[in-house]
Design a protein around this motif. Structure first.
Motif, PDB file in Angstrom:
ATOM      1  N   LYS A 117       0.869  -1.172   0.000  1.00 33.07           N
ATOM      2  CA  LYS A 117       0.000   0.000   0.000  1.00 33.07           C
ATOM      3  C   LYS A 117       0.905   1.221   0.000  1.00 33.07           C
ATOM      4  O   LYS A 117       1.759   1.364   0.879  1.00 33.07           O
ATOM      5  CB  LYS A 117      -0.896  -0.013   1.239  1.00 33.07           C
ATOM      6  CG  LYS A 117      -2.005   1.028   1.232  1.00 33.07           C
ATOM      7  CD  LYS A 117      -2.910   0.824   2.448  1.00 33.07           C
ATOM      8  CE  LYS A 117      -4.043   1.843   2.469  1.00 33.07           C
ATOM      9  NZ  LYS A 117      -4.909   1.651   3.659  1.00 33.07           N
ATOM     10  N   ILE A 118       0.746   2.069  -1.009  1.00 31.56           N
ATOM     11  CA  ILE A 118       1.645   3.220  -1.140  1.00 31.56           C
ATOM     12  C   ILE A 118       0.835   4.515  -1.225  1.00 31.56           C
ATOM     13  O   ILE A 118      -0.319   4.519  -1.673  1.00 31.56           O
ATOM     14  CB  ILE A 118       2.563   3.101  -2.379  1.00 31.56           C
ATOM     15  CG1 ILE A 118       1.739   3.007  -3.665  1.00 31.56           C
ATOM     16  CG2 ILE A 118       3.499   1.902  -2.245  1.00 31.56           C
ATOM     17  CD1 ILE A 118       2.571   3.009  -4.934  1.00 31.56           C
ATOM     18  N   HIS A 119       1.443   5.594  -0.765  1.00 29.13           N
ATOM     19  CA  HIS A 119       0.819   6.913  -0.850  1.00 29.13           C
ATOM     20  C   HIS A 119       1.578   7.724  -1.898  1.00 29.13           C
ATOM     21  O   HIS A 119       2.786   7.915  -1.790  1.00 29.13           O
ATOM     22  CB  HIS A 119       0.867   7.633   0.501  1.00 29.13           C
ATOM     23  CG  HIS A 119       0.126   8.937   0.506  1.00 29.13           C
ATOM     24  ND1 HIS A 119       0.705  10.127   0.100  1.00 29.13           N
ATOM     25  CD2 HIS A 119      -1.146   9.248   0.842  1.00 29.13           C
ATOM     26  CE1 HIS A 119      -0.182  11.100   0.198  1.00 29.13           C
ATOM     27  NE2 HIS A 119      -1.314  10.598   0.651  1.00 29.13           N
ATOM     28  N   CYS A 120       0.859   8.182  -2.903  1.00 29.16           N
ATOM     29  CA  CYS A 120       1.493   8.913  -4.000  1.00 29.16           C
ATOM     30  C   CYS A 120       0.910  10.322  -4.103  1.00 29.16           C
ATOM     31  O   CYS A 120      -0.295  10.523  -3.909  1.00 29.16           O
ATOM     32  CB  CYS A 120       1.273   8.189  -5.329  1.00 29.16           C
ATOM     33  SG  CYS A 120       2.000   6.546  -5.388  1.00 29.16           S
ATOM     34  N   ARG A 121       1.777  11.251  -4.418  1.00 31.15           N
ATOM     35  CA  ARG A 121       1.349  12.637  -4.624  1.00 31.15           C
ATOM     36  C   ARG A 121       2.033  13.193  -5.857  1.00 31.15           C
ATOM     37  O   ARG A 121       3.263  13.168  -5.964  1.00 31.15           O
ATOM     38  CB  ARG A 121       1.732  13.492  -3.416  1.00 31.15           C
ATOM     39  CG  ARG A 121       1.100  14.905  -3.441  1.00 31.15           C
ATOM     40  CD  ARG A 121       1.988  15.911  -2.746  1.00 31.15           C
ATOM     41  NE  ARG A 121       3.229  16.135  -3.505  1.00 31.15           N
ATOM     42  CZ  ARG A 121       4.269  16.821  -3.031  1.00 31.15           C
ATOM     43  NH1 ARG A 121       4.248  17.288  -1.801  1.00 31.15           N
ATOM     44  NH2 ARG A 121       5.350  16.991  -3.791  1.00 31.15           N
ATOM     45  N   SER A 122       1.236  13.668  -6.807  1.00 28.47           N
ATOM     46  CA  SER A 122       1.808  14.299  -7.988  1.00 28.47           C
ATOM     47  C   SER A 122       2.210  15.731  -7.637  1.00 28.47           C
ATOM     48  O   SER A 122       2.056  16.167  -6.490  1.00 28.47           O
ATOM     49  CB  SER A 122       0.791  14.293  -9.139  1.00 28.47           C
ATOM     50  OG  SER A 122      -0.363  15.033  -8.778  1.00 28.47           O
ATOM     51  N   GLY A 123       2.714  16.468  -8.611  1.00 30.74           N
ATOM     52  CA  GLY A 123       3.147  17.840  -8.360  1.00 30.74           C
ATOM     53  C   GLY A 123       2.068  18.858  -8.684  1.00 30.74           C
ATOM     54  O   GLY A 123       1.249  18.654  -9.588  1.00 30.74           O
ATOM     55  N   ASN A 124       2.038  19.943  -7.932  1.00 32.57           N
ATOM     56  CA  ASN A 124       1.156  21.059  -8.277  1.00 32.57           C
ATOM     57  C   ASN A 124       1.644  21.720  -9.564  1.00 32.57           C
ATOM     58  O   ASN A 124       2.848  21.750  -9.857  1.00 32.57           O
ATOM     59  CB  ASN A 124       1.155  22.116  -7.170  1.00 32.57           C
ATOM     60  CG  ASN A 124       0.471  21.635  -5.906  1.00 32.57           C
ATOM     61  OD1 ASN A 124      -0.520  20.918  -5.966  1.00 32.57           O
ATOM     62  ND2 ASN A 124       1.010  22.023  -4.762  1.00 32.57           N
ATOM     63  N   GLY A 125       0.713  22.284 -10.309  1.00 33.30           N
ATOM     64  CA  GLY A 125       1.096  23.058 -11.476  1.00 33.30           C
ATOM     65  C   GLY A 125       1.657  24.411 -11.055  1.00 33.30           C
ATOM     66  O   GLY A 125       1.246  24.993 -10.035  1.00 33.30           O
ATOM     67  N   GLY A 126       2.607  24.931 -11.807  1.00 33.97           N
ATOM     68  CA  GLY A 126       3.156  26.249 -11.514  1.00 33.97           C
ATOM     69  C   GLY A 126       2.162  27.350 -11.862  1.00 33.97           C
ATOM     70  O   GLY A 126       1.343  27.203 -12.784  1.00 33.97           O
ATOM     71  N   GLY A 127       2.198  28.438 -11.138  1.00 36.01           N
ATOM     72  CA  GLY A 127       1.282  29.533 -11.396  1.00 36.01           C
ATOM     73  C   GLY A 127       1.695  30.360 -12.602  1.00 36.01           C
ATOM     74  O   GLY A 127       2.885  30.493 -12.922  1.00 36.01           O
ATOM     75  N   GLY A 128       0.707  30.907 -13.314  1.00 39.42           N
ATOM     76  CA  GLY A 128       1.006  31.806 -14.425  1.00 39.42           C
ATOM     77  C   GLY A 128       1.555  33.134 -13.910  1.00 39.42           C
ATOM     78  O   GLY A 128       1.301  33.534 -12.770  1.00 39.42           O
ATOM     79  N   SER A 129       2.305  33.809 -14.729  1.00 44.54           N
ATOM     80  CA  SER A 129       2.919  35.083 -14.337  1.00 44.54           C
ATOM     81  C   SER A 129       2.015  36.261 -14.736  1.00 44.54           C
ATOM     82  O   SER A 129       1.417  36.258 -15.817  1.00 44.54           O
ATOM     83  CB  SER A 129       4.287  35.246 -15.017  1.00 44.54           C
ATOM     84  OG  SER A 129       4.793  36.546 -14.817  1.00 44.54           O
ATOM     85  N   ARG A 130       1.927  37.279 -13.843  1.00 46.19           N
ATOM     86  CA  ARG A 130       1.155  38.489 -14.163  1.00 46.19           C
ATOM     87  C   ARG A 130       2.101  39.643 -14.491  1.00 46.19           C
ATOM     88  O   ARG A 130       1.810  40.815 -14.234  1.00 46.19           O
ATOM     89  CB  ARG A 130       0.238  38.861 -13.007  1.00 46.19           C
ATOM     90  CG  ARG A 130       0.671  38.409 -11.671  1.00 46.19           C
ATOM     91  CD  ARG A 130      -0.324  38.709 -10.568  1.00 46.19           C
ATOM     92  NE  ARG A 130      -0.779  40.083 -10.535  1.00 46.19           N
ATOM     93  CZ  ARG A 130      -1.014  40.751  -9.400  1.00 46.19           C
ATOM     94  NH1 ARG A 130      -0.820  40.173  -8.230  1.00 46.19           N
ATOM     95  NH2 ARG A 130      -1.451  41.978  -9.439  1.00 46.19           N
ATOM     96  N   HIS A 131       3.221  39.313 -15.099  1.00 48.89           N
ATOM     97  CA  HIS A 131       4.269  40.300 -15.366  1.00 48.89           C
ATOM     98  C   HIS A 131       3.851  41.274 -16.467  1.00 48.89           C
ATOM     99  O   HIS A 131       3.202  40.893 -17.441  1.00 48.89           O
ATOM    100  CB  HIS A 131       5.547  39.560 -15.787  1.00 48.89           C
ATOM    101  CG  HIS A 131       6.753  40.435 -15.878  1.00 48.89           C
ATOM    102  ND1 HIS A 131       7.146  41.055 -17.051  1.00 48.89           N
ATOM    103  CD2 HIS A 131       7.660  40.810 -14.933  1.00 48.89           C
ATOM    104  CE1 HIS A 131       8.236  41.763 -16.832  1.00 48.89           C
ATOM    105  NE2 HIS A 131       8.575  41.632 -15.551  1.00 48.89           N
ATOM    106  N   MET A 132       4.250  42.534 -16.288  1.00 46.47           N
ATOM    107  CA  MET A 132       4.042  43.561 -17.314  1.00 46.47           C
ATOM    108  C   MET A 132       5.388  43.952 -17.918  1.00 46.47           C
ATOM    109  O   MET A 132       6.370  44.138 -17.198  1.00 46.47           O
ATOM    110  CB  MET A 132       3.381  44.801 -16.697  1.00 46.47           C
ATOM    111  CG  MET A 132       1.959  44.577 -16.233  1.00 46.47           C
ATOM    112  SD  MET A 132       0.822  44.309 -17.607  1.00 46.47           S
ATOM    113  CE  MET A 132      -0.742  44.207 -16.708  1.00 46.47           C
TER     114      MET A 132
END
Length: 330
Positions: free
Chosen positions: A11-26
């Motif tokens: 029995k294993i516990h797996c966690r994928s990665g969160n997606g990176g946030g988009g940039s609000r750069h001007m």
């Protein structure tokens, strides 16, 4: 393979990665004071991927490594630069591994080929940068999309042993002894029930350079399909055998009845198992004379059968011939 090294359930516990946030750069440069949005998208989070590996025979490597995490995706940045994706994590498993959801017990998928890959936990999507939201009516959006969430949870991995011949019988029917005589396998052998707690595999050499794989599967007891005894933990191994060799000792009170109990346990567990080829070996037959064998033959079930003795080496070559012929015609 030492029995302590054969692990067929984890029995294993797996966690994928969160997606990176988009940039609000001007975009802000000396010659372009109001350049507008140029924020890039975030990177995808890493997946947790189950991969088939024909070189593996056990889930031992996961017994003490039960928490598996993939990397998060990186955030986007200015100049429309997309963030890096999180690294995927590959979990290699033997062919014949079933993956279940630990909460619902639902079968998610089965790995049945070398190199086959299935995503168990999907990484979160990268968020859109503010460049994506620019339009004729909204030329300077000062917002971006956050990255998608990861997936995590407990999963169950079960291994079904792949063999040409599966030995089926009550505890102490002589399965381990037969395997040790016909192959180089060294299963634990003793005169008490449930000596075999895990499947043992052995390669049987046949005429010339031919061979077939035989599996000594832990003994059935009546009610095994309901989880009694070793129950469901061993019945799944029978599903991946091409031929089932039923074994009933010659000193059984009723050979035909014992055979029918074994067949019924398979039927209750999975009726499709009865579509497999079946043979019957009457073990420990060195204690029988010809007259007694003739009497027993008249009461045997309607299945190809043979009297054998692993200890006295009686009819073992004939048994191999019968097995090979049956496998060749399957």
């Amino acid at each position: 393979m030492a029995s302590d090294n054969f692990v067929d359930y984890v029995k294993i516990h797996c966690r994928s990665g969160n997606g990176g946030g988009g940039s609000r750069h001007m975009r802000r440069e000396r010659h372009v004071p109001k350049g507008g949005p140029d924020g890039g998208d975030g990177g995808r989070g890493g997946h947790v991927i189950i991969r088939g590996n024909k070189q593996m025979w056990t889930l031992l490597h996961l017994k003490f490594h039960k928490h598996i995490k993939a990397e998060h995706g990186k955030n986007g940045s200015g100049q429309q630069k997309t963030g890096a994706e999180g690294d995927d994590v590959y979990v290699d498993v033997p062919i014949g591994t079933i993956v279940r959801d630990a909460e619902t017990n639902e079968i998610l998928f089965e790995i049945d080929e070398d190199g086959q890959e299935k995503i168990l936990k999907r990484g979160g999507k990268g968020g859109r940068g503010n460049t994506y939201f620019k339009s004729s009516t909204n030329q300077a959006p000062d917002y971006a999309q956050p990255g998608g969430d990861c997936e995590e949870g407990w999963s169950i991995l079960e291994l079904k042993v792949l063999a040409d011949v599966g030995l089926v019988g009550f505890p102490n029917a002589g399965k381990s002894t037969l395997l040790s005589v016909l192959t180089a396998a060294k299963p634990e052998i003793a005169n008490y029930p449930f000596t075999t707690l895990r499947p043992n595999l052995g390669i049987v050499s046949y005429r010339g350079s031919r061979s077939f794989v035989m599996a000594d599967i832990p003994g059935i007891i009546e009610g095994a399909h309901e989880g009694k005894g070793l129950g469901l933990r061993f019945l799944r191994h029978i599903e991946r055998n091409s031929l089932l060799l039923f074994m009933v000792p010659a000193d059984s009170d009723d050979i035909a009845k014992e055979y029918e109990i074994l067949v019924n346990e398979l039927r209750q567990y999975n009726p499709e198992l009865l579509d497999k080829e079946r043979l019957l070996a009457i073990t420990k037959s060195d204690m029988l004379d010809d007259e007694l064998k003739a009497e027993i033959k008249e009461e045997l079930p309607d299945v190809q059968s043979l009297f054998i003795s692993s200890v006295a080496q009686q009819n073992l070559n004939e048994l191999k011939d019968l097995i090979w012929k049956t496998l060749a015609n399957d």
